[in-house]
Scaffold this active site. Structure first.
Site, PDB file in Angstrom:
ATOM      1  N   ASP A 184      -9.503   5.039  -7.281  1.00  0.00           N
ATOM      2  CA  ASP A 184     -10.709   4.291  -7.676  1.00  0.00           C
ATOM      3  C   ASP A 184     -10.441   2.792  -7.530  1.00  0.00           C
ATOM      4  OD1 ASP A 184     -12.118   6.713  -8.885  1.00  0.00           O
ATOM      5  OD2 ASP A 184     -10.233   6.672  -9.974  1.00  0.00           O
ATOM      6  N   HIS A 244     -11.077   9.202 -14.350  1.00  0.00           N
ATOM      7  CA  HIS A 244     -11.201   9.389 -12.908  1.00  0.00           C
ATOM      8  C   HIS A 244     -12.353  10.354 -12.658  1.00  0.00           C
ATOM      9  CE1 HIS A 244     -10.416  10.093  -8.724  1.00  0.00           C
ATOM     10  NE2 HIS A 244     -10.201  11.375  -8.937  1.00  0.00           N
TER      11      HIS A 244
HETATM   12  P1  NDP Z   1      -6.042  19.256  -2.941  1.00  0.00           P
HETATM   13  O1  NDP Z   1      -4.631  19.017  -2.565  1.00  0.00           O
HETATM   14  O2  NDP Z   1      -7.113  18.719  -2.062  1.00  0.00           O
HETATM   15  O3  NDP Z   1      -6.328  18.709  -4.424  1.00  0.00           O
HETATM   16  C1  NDP Z   1      -5.437  18.949  -5.477  1.00  0.00           C
HETATM   17  C2  NDP Z   1      -5.993  18.371  -6.734  1.00  0.00           C
HETATM   18  O4  NDP Z   1      -6.112  16.968  -6.646  1.00  0.00           O
HETATM   19  C3  NDP Z   1      -7.365  18.884  -7.115  1.00  0.00           C
HETATM   20  O5  NDP Z   1      -7.383  19.114  -8.516  1.00  0.00           O
HETATM   21  C4  NDP Z   1      -8.246  17.743  -6.739  1.00  0.00           C
HETATM   22  O6  NDP Z   1      -9.411  17.672  -7.543  1.00  0.00           O
HETATM   23  C5  NDP Z   1      -7.370  16.587  -7.116  1.00  0.00           C
HETATM   24  N1  NDP Z   1      -7.810  15.277  -6.644  1.00  0.00           N
HETATM   25  C6  NDP Z   1      -7.691  14.122  -7.322  1.00  0.00           C
HETATM   26  N2  NDP Z   1      -8.198  13.106  -6.660  1.00  0.00           N
HETATM   27  C7  NDP Z   1      -8.685  13.584  -5.536  1.00  0.00           C
HETATM   28  C8  NDP Z   1      -9.351  12.999  -4.443  1.00  0.00           C
HETATM   29  N3  NDP Z   1      -9.650  11.745  -4.377  1.00  0.00           N
HETATM   30  N4  NDP Z   1      -9.687  13.773  -3.423  1.00  0.00           N
HETATM   31  C9  NDP Z   1      -9.418  15.065  -3.457  1.00  0.00           C
HETATM   32  N5  NDP Z   1      -8.798  15.680  -4.471  1.00  0.00           N
HETATM   33  C10 NDP Z   1      -8.443  14.954  -5.512  1.00  0.00           C
HETATM   34  O7  NDP Z   1      -6.310  20.790  -3.175  1.00  0.00           O
HETATM   35  P2  NDP Z   1      -5.800  22.049  -2.342  1.00  0.00           P
HETATM   36  O8  NDP Z   1      -6.620  23.172  -2.856  1.00  0.00           O
HETATM   37  O9  NDP Z   1      -5.682  21.763  -0.913  1.00  0.00           O
HETATM   38  O10 NDP Z   1      -4.323  22.227  -2.864  1.00  0.00           O
HETATM   39  C11 NDP Z   1      -4.004  22.531  -4.169  1.00  0.00           C
HETATM   40  C12 NDP Z   1      -2.696  23.287  -4.115  1.00  0.00           C
HETATM   41  O11 NDP Z   1      -2.249  23.433  -5.448  1.00  0.00           O
HETATM   42  C13 NDP Z   1      -2.832  24.672  -3.524  1.00  0.00           C
HETATM   43  O12 NDP Z   1      -1.840  24.806  -2.533  1.00  0.00           O
HETATM   44  C14 NDP Z   1      -2.582  25.611  -4.712  1.00  0.00           C
HETATM   45  O13 NDP Z   1      -1.868  26.766  -4.327  1.00  0.00           O
HETATM   46  C15 NDP Z   1      -1.744  24.722  -5.581  1.00  0.00           C
HETATM   47  N6  NDP Z   1      -1.708  24.999  -7.000  1.00  0.00           N
HETATM   48  C16 NDP Z   1      -0.475  24.902  -7.565  1.00  0.00           C
HETATM   49  C17 NDP Z   1      -0.289  25.101  -8.877  1.00  0.00           C
HETATM   50  C18 NDP Z   1       1.081  25.000  -9.381  1.00  0.00           C
HETATM   51  O14 NDP Z   1       1.913  24.369  -8.736  1.00  0.00           O
HETATM   52  N7  NDP Z   1       1.354  25.606 -10.508  1.00  0.00           N
HETATM   53  C19 NDP Z   1      -1.409  25.398  -9.776  1.00  0.00           C
HETATM   54  C20 NDP Z   1      -2.681  25.434  -9.117  1.00  0.00           C
HETATM   55  C21 NDP Z   1      -2.800  25.223  -7.769  1.00  0.00           C
HETATM   56  P3  NDP Z   1     -10.807  18.375  -7.143  1.00  0.00           P
HETATM   57  O15 NDP Z   1     -10.610  19.839  -7.389  1.00  0.00           O
HETATM   58  O16 NDP Z   1     -11.754  17.718  -8.091  1.00  0.00           O
HETATM   59  O17 NDP Z   1     -11.054  18.051  -5.698  1.00  0.00           O
END
Ligand code: NDP
Length: 327
Positions: free
Chosen positions: A161, A189
């Site tokens: 932001d 955020h």
């Molecule tokens: P992203 O990498 O795109 O996003 C991850 C997180 O960052 C989301 O919560 C997303 O929020 C947030 N975020 C914060 N700021 C921003 C921004 N400006 N733009 C986009 N996202 C933002 O998600 P993916 O689904 O590609 O990847 C998530 C990974 O996490 C997956 O590989 C999944 O398997 C893993 N995962 C791992 C966990 C663990 O390690 N225990 C638990 C849960 C998931 P928003 O949803 O609002 O876009």
């Protein structure tokens, strides 16, 4: 040569993780003389673990001189073992038909587990940034789940932001980001965050004298709040590169210092600016190596108070929704 430090990245194989790992390993976060050990967490399921293996193959093939070692795992206790820095990116994405409350509670479970794991196995001085949304509240949960670690070491990402606010202010008056000082983004955020340009200068001139008040209130503030949605619309995917960059620069500034420059970090409140203690809230800071310091004593006018209270109200509602889930 410096001793390697351990950097944990959760959700490492996701979009943001993929945009982040290679820059951390190249030295963009902790400097060109600091070796790192990457400790990457992904869900303990076949697909994410497989994807993580692929990311690790690419890390190998980059032959980064600073990458001293790496670990890929589905177990938080392995991922956070002795970690000096943690970037908590993985979070439960909003699914179709999912209520806000369901999203909050799914994430509360993830961040409770990760907070507990850090409490048990991480370095006693681990520095944490939470990126996964709702980032401020997820960070609050992790902090509360790690009572043996210093609260001040838990931060949430407001830097995207902040960076957006800096760029668009500079662009409006035909200057560059290097000309902008003293930007502040208060609060959560989320689209309620409040980019405050009252203290900002552009090439030494007060920003509020260079831009029109109506433009600032009616166009600029909503544009910064909705920028994430605008990127999704254009790209068909969320803003991963700029989010990864924001997290890296947040950690870099915390580790290496800002030389007096103001940046915005989500911090557990110390009660200043009328924000209740422990709420994770975006505030201006300056950093010296390893330490941030809040910019204190800024005057809050009526318009700002209203904006700051609105974003606080949203945070209090998020916190109330997870209250029973936090120990
Ligand atoms: P992203 O990498 O795109 O996003 C991850 C997180 O960052 C989301 O919560 C997303 O929020 C947030 N975020 C914060 N700021 C921003 C921004 N400006 N733009 C986009 N996202 C933002 O998600 P993916 O689904 O590609 O990847 C998530 C990974 O996490 C997956 O590989 C999944 O398997 C893993 N995962 C791992 C966990 C663990 O390690 N225990 C638990 C849960 C998931 P928003 O949803 O609002 O876009």
């Amino acid at each position: 040569a410096k001793k390697p430090v351990r950097v944990t990245v959760t959700g490492a194989a996701g979009q943001i993780g993929y945009a982040m790992l290679y820059r951390i390993a190249s030295g963009a976060m902790l400097g060109p003389d600091q070796p790192v050990i990457l400790q990457m967490l992904e869900l303990p399921l076949e697909k994410p673990q497989q994807a993580l293996k692929g990311c690790m193959m690419e890390l190998e093939d980059c032959a980064f001189p600073l990458l001293a070692d790496m670990v890929g795992t589905g177990d938080p206790k392995v991922a956070f073992k002795d970690a000096d820095y943690a970037l908590l990116v993985g979070a439960r994405p909003r699914g179709p038909g999912m209520e806000r409350k369901d999203l909050l509670s799914a994430n509360a479970q993830i961040f409770t587990e990760q907070g507990k794991a850090m409490n048990e196995v991480a370095s006693r001085d681990i520095r944490v940034i939470v990126v996964g949304n709702p980032a401020n509240t997820n960070c609050y949960i992790a902090m509360k789940s790690a009572p043996d670690l210093p609260k001040a070491n838990f931060t949430s990402m407001m830097r995207l932001d902040h960076n957006r606010a800096v760029y668009h202010l500079a662009a409006k008056v035909g200057k560059t980001v290097n000309d902008v000082e003293k930007m502040v983004v208060w609060g959560n955020h989320s689209p309620t965050m409040y980019p405050d340009i009252r203290f900002a200068t552009i090439a030494g001139q007060p920003a509020s004298k260079l831009v029109d008040e109506a433009w600032y209130r009616n166009e600029y503030i909503p544009m910064i709040g909705k920028r994430g949605a605008t990127v999704i619309e254009a790209r068909g995917l969320s803003s991963a590169a700029s989010a990864a960059n924001a997290a890296i620069t947040h950690m870099r500034d915390w580790a290496l210092g800002t030389n007096g420059k103001w940046v915005t970090m989500g911090l557990p409140s110390d009660g200043s600016y009328g924000i209740p203690e422990d709420i994770l809230y975006g505030v201006p800071v300056t950093c010296t190596p390893g330490k941030y310091e809040r910019v204190k004593g800024l005057e809050i006018d009526a318009f700002s108070r209203e904006k700051m209270d609105a974003t606080l109200k949203e945070l209090l509602e998020e916190q109330a929704a997870v209250k029973d889930l936090v120990g």
